[in-house]
Design a protein around this motif. Structure first.
Motif, PDB file in Angstrom:
ATOM      1  N   MET A 253      -0.546 -11.767   1.833  1.00  0.00           N
ATOM      2  CA  MET A 253       0.011 -10.122   2.215  1.00  0.00           C
ATOM      3  C   MET A 253       1.302 -10.341   2.737  1.00  0.00           C
ATOM      4  N   VAL A 254       1.946 -11.558   2.885  1.00  0.00           N
ATOM      5  CA  VAL A 254       3.243 -11.766   3.350  1.00  0.00           C
ATOM      6  C   VAL A 254       3.975 -11.943   2.417  1.00  0.00           C
ATOM      7  N   THR A 255       4.044 -13.036   1.774  1.00  0.00           N
ATOM      8  CA  THR A 255       4.990 -13.468   0.708  1.00  0.00           C
ATOM      9  C   THR A 255       3.923 -13.948  -0.383  1.00  0.00           C
ATOM     10  N   PRO A 256       3.779 -13.008  -1.446  1.00  0.00           N
ATOM     11  CA  PRO A 256       2.578 -13.249  -2.480  1.00  0.00           C
ATOM     12  C   PRO A 256       3.079 -14.517  -3.388  1.00  0.00           C
ATOM     13  N   TYR A 257       2.404 -14.828  -4.389  1.00  0.00           N
ATOM     14  CA  TYR A 257       2.454 -15.933  -5.356  1.00  0.00           C
ATOM     15  C   TYR A 257       1.817 -15.679  -6.473  1.00  0.00           C
ATOM     16  N   GLU A 258       2.193 -16.366  -7.319  1.00  0.00           N
ATOM     17  CA  GLU A 258       1.759 -16.039  -8.811  1.00  0.00           C
ATOM     18  C   GLU A 258       0.255 -16.502  -9.141  1.00  0.00           C
ATOM     19  N   GLY A 259      -0.189 -17.510  -8.473  1.00  0.00           N
ATOM     20  CA  GLY A 259      -1.625 -18.093  -8.562  1.00  0.00           C
ATOM     21  C   GLY A 259      -2.707 -16.864  -8.452  1.00  0.00           C
ATOM     22  N   TYR A 260      -2.395 -16.092  -7.253  1.00  0.00           N
ATOM     23  CA  TYR A 260      -3.464 -15.036  -7.063  1.00  0.00           C
ATOM     24  C   TYR A 260      -3.380 -13.990  -8.007  1.00  0.00           C
ATOM     25  N   VAL A 261      -2.202 -13.539  -8.623  1.00  0.00           N
ATOM     26  CA  VAL A 261      -2.148 -12.638  -9.849  1.00  0.00           C
ATOM     27  C   VAL A 261      -2.763 -13.115 -10.911  1.00  0.00           C
ATOM     28  N   GLY A 262      -2.744 -14.466 -11.271  1.00  0.00           N
ATOM     29  CA  GLY A 262      -3.327 -15.232 -12.474  1.00  0.00           C
ATOM     30  C   GLY A 262      -4.755 -15.263 -12.156  1.00  0.00           C
ATOM     31  N   VAL A 263      -5.112 -15.424 -11.103  1.00  0.00           N
ATOM     32  CA  VAL A 263      -6.899 -15.495 -10.892  1.00  0.00           C
ATOM     33  C   VAL A 263      -7.340 -13.745 -11.262  1.00  0.00           C
ATOM     34  N   ALA A 264      -6.499 -12.865 -10.587  1.00  0.00           N
ATOM     35  CA  ALA A 264      -6.968 -11.668 -10.636  1.00  0.00           C
ATOM     36  C   ALA A 264      -7.045 -11.265 -12.400  1.00  0.00           C
ATOM     37  N   GLU A 265      -5.871 -11.691 -12.802  1.00  0.00           N
ATOM     38  CA  GLU A 265      -5.760 -11.224 -14.386  1.00  0.00           C
ATOM     39  C   GLU A 265      -7.087 -11.879 -15.225  1.00  0.00           C
ATOM     40  N   THR A 266      -7.581 -13.260 -14.749  1.00  0.00           N
ATOM     41  CA  THR A 266      -8.402 -13.769 -15.722  1.00  0.00           C
ATOM     42  C   THR A 266      -9.583 -13.210 -15.194  1.00  0.00           C
ATOM     43  N   LEU A 267      -9.979 -13.038 -14.011  1.00  0.00           N
ATOM     44  CA  LEU A 267     -11.294 -12.526 -13.827  1.00  0.00           C
ATOM     45  C   LEU A 267     -11.389 -10.851 -14.352  1.00  0.00           C
ATOM     46  N   ASN A 268     -10.352 -10.009 -14.316  1.00  0.00           N
ATOM     47  CA  ASN A 268     -10.498  -9.025 -15.218  1.00  0.00           C
ATOM     48  C   ASN A 268     -10.684  -9.283 -16.506  1.00  0.00           C
ATOM     49  N   ARG A 269     -10.183 -10.264 -17.048  1.00  0.00           N
ATOM     50  CA  ARG A 269     -10.593 -10.415 -18.636  1.00  0.00           C
ATOM     51  C   ARG A 269     -11.823 -10.713 -18.748  1.00  0.00           C
ATOM     52  N   LEU A 270     -12.463 -11.692 -17.981  1.00  0.00           N
ATOM     53  CA  LEU A 270     -13.576 -12.458 -18.254  1.00  0.00           C
ATOM     54  C   LEU A 270     -14.863 -11.646 -17.612  1.00  0.00           C
ATOM     55  N   THR A 271     -14.691 -10.762 -16.641  1.00  0.00           N
ATOM     56  CA  THR A 271     -16.069 -10.258 -16.321  1.00  0.00           C
ATOM     57  C   THR A 271     -16.394  -9.054 -17.076  1.00  0.00           C
ATOM     58  N   PRO A 272     -17.660  -8.694 -17.025  1.00  0.00           N
ATOM     59  CA  PRO A 272     -18.250  -7.782 -18.131  1.00  0.00           C
ATOM     60  C   PRO A 272     -17.631  -6.446 -18.139  1.00  0.00           C
ATOM     61  N   GLY A 273     -17.381  -5.729 -19.631  1.00  0.00           N
ATOM     62  CA  GLY A 273     -16.805  -4.493 -19.708  1.00  0.00           C
ATOM     63  C   GLY A 273     -15.464  -4.729 -20.105  1.00  0.00           C
ATOM     64  N   ASP A 274     -14.862  -3.597 -20.948  1.00  0.00           N
ATOM     65  CA  ASP A 274     -13.500  -4.004 -21.372  1.00  0.00           C
ATOM     66  C   ASP A 274     -12.838  -2.428 -20.713  1.00  0.00           C
ATOM     67  N   HIS A 275     -13.245  -2.008 -19.648  1.00  0.00           N
ATOM     68  CA  HIS A 275     -12.526  -0.918 -18.892  1.00  0.00           C
ATOM     69  C   HIS A 275     -11.353  -1.599 -18.124  1.00  0.00           C
ATOM     70  N   ASP A 276     -10.436  -0.542 -17.537  1.00  0.00           N
ATOM     71  CA  ASP A 276      -9.221  -0.910 -16.759  1.00  0.00           C
ATOM     72  C   ASP A 276      -9.866  -1.670 -15.345  1.00  0.00           C
TER      73      ASP A 276
END
Length: 452
Positions: free
Chosen positions: A105-128
């Motif tokens: 929340m102060v100075t973000p980093y890529e790893g957090y974004v990468g995990v979010a992208e991966t979970l968005n891909r893997l979890t059920p459903g193809d919605h946004d």
């Protein structure tokens, strides 16, 4: 699968994959450390086994006395890829050398974004989808409730019989079992209501759709759809006893939620990340939750949790309304990306199904010879035995404790669970070998034979 893939072989080579008792359990060094624990650690922090670990990998935990224990617990479904998975170790080492923390929340980093992208891909459903990261399963459950309330403008929450959702004030209210989780810790958060679960062993032939109609009737009469922000349910219950609702129960609840503007939250803290022979337990019936809560197996043993869900629901909370100082810590994010890579590269979803086939076959042979085994159930590497008084369905928690303690003394880590305390649960790491599984269940079978 009797031979582990290459990276798992590296993990296992550091820890010999064979049960070994060098001393009695516990040994002298563990007893010495337990005395220090008693003098230094709050009495409310208990332990399942009175031994202290020094190394772990594959399917083995090594204690301070040199005993090698077969791990059928995975730190309660956390170290699914193993407790020293090479990709995880390497990723964490690289990240810790770069920086340990800045606060996203102060100075973000890529790893957090990468995990979010991966979970968005893997979890059920193809919605946004969108994802927010936290530290523990309970914290993520609380945030799923916050998000649901923000999205719906409603306050009530429905959970189910036998549920376990955590140890914070709200999640204690959501949890069913009094002792040890709730006793003496109230008052608890309000607007939490409980509905009946589908429990096939104790429901007899009640169909999943029928059980869902029973639950919905309670919800409509005692809560009211217009007041309900979300339904929160474990697709397969964890601490509650590894209860898998009858086929059709979850889809019927989802359909009712969709028709009534209620957020359907799947608590996959214990079931996620290949544990049940699918990426997520919801996958088996094609259930697509509005929000899914994950933790435990997400990061190979580092503390991380997440809420992932429909973008319009996740984005309902105002800016600054979600977060936390340590949420999505960079070390944990590095570990998560490496753990997920390991699951994909080593086909650990497939390995979980192989473990299911082996373990269920062993347990059903025992079940056929022992009237104290009321039920054998589970999926993937999440299998349970419900113990009862012979010839009845009366829970026998004393037998469960006796069997688990005897297994512990013989070098096999076994956990118990269930509202009645009568369930043995088996959660081996997916990196365990067939040979270790057979050895562990040989011990279990022999133990049941000698216990009157």
């Amino acid at each position: 699968m009797t031979a582990s893939p290459a990276s798992l072989a590296l993990q296992q080579s550091a820890v010999p994959q064979e049960r070994l008792l060098s001393t009695a359990i516990p040994g002298p060094e563990s007893r010495r450390l337990m005395a220090r624990k008693s003098a230094a650690v709050a009495a409310g922090v208990g332990t399942t086994m009175p031994v202290f670990a020094v190394r772990a990998g594959g399917g083995i935990v090594v204690d301070v006395d040199g005993n090698r224990l077969i791990d059928l617990g995975s730190g309660i479904a956390v170290t699914s890829v193993g407790a020293s998975a090479p990709r995880v170790v390497e990723a964490v080492q690289e990240q810790v050398a770069a920086f340990t923390h800045t606060c996203f929340m102060v100075t973000p980093y890529e790893g957090y974004v990468g995990v979010a992208e991966t979970l968005n891909r893997l979890t059920p459903g193809d919605h946004d989808k969108r994802t927010a990261l936290f530290n523990s399963g309970a914290e993520a459950v609380e945030n799923a409730v916050k998000i649901s309330r923000s999205h719906t403008g409603r306050q009530a929450i429905v959970v189910f019989d036998h549920a376990y959702h955590g140890r914070t004030n709200l999640t204690m209210a959501m949890t069913a079992k009094d002792m040890p989780y709730k006793h003496g810790f109230g008052p608890f958060a309000g607007e939490v209501y409980r509905a009946p679960l589908s429990y096939p062993y104790r429901d007899g032939s009640t169909a999943g759709v029928t059980a869902a109609a029973r639950a919905i009737d309670v919800i409509e009469k005692e809560v009211g759809a217009a007041n309900l922000a979300c339904i929160v349910i474990e697709p397969i219950q964890g601490e509650g006893g590894f209860i898998e609702p009858a086929t059709g129960f979850l889809p019927a609840l989802v359909a009712w939620c969709r028709a009534n503007g209620v957020v359907f939250v799947a608590d996959e803290v214990q079931t996620g990340f290949a544990r049940t022979g699918d990426w997520f337990a919801c996958d088996r019936e094609g259930v697509v939750p509005d929000l899914i809560v994950t933790a435990k197996g997400i990061a190979g043993g580092l503390p991380l949790s997440a809420v992932t869900g429909r973008a319009e629901i996740m984005d309902a909370a105002h800016a600054g309304g979600l977060g936390g100082t340590y949420g999505g810590n960079p070390l944990a994010c590095a570990a998560a990306l490496a753990a997920i890579e390991t699951i994909e590269a080593e086909d650990l979803v497939g390995r979980a199904r192989e473990i299911e086939e082996l373990v269920l076959a062993r347990l059903r042979r025992i079940e056929g010879q022992d009237g104290r085994i009321g039920d054998v159930r589970g999926r993937g590497a999440m299998i349970a035995v419900e113990l009862v008084e012979a010839g009845t369905d009366v829970p026998d928690p004393d037998l469960a404790r006796t069997v688990a303690s005897a297994a512990h003394r013989q070098g096999v880590i076994v956990l118990t669970c269930g509202t009645y305390g009568n369930v043995l649960r088996f959660l081996p790491p997916l990196s365990i070998s067939d040979e270790l599984l057979h050895d562990a269940f040989d011990v279990l079978a022999a133990t049941l034979e000698v216990i009157e």
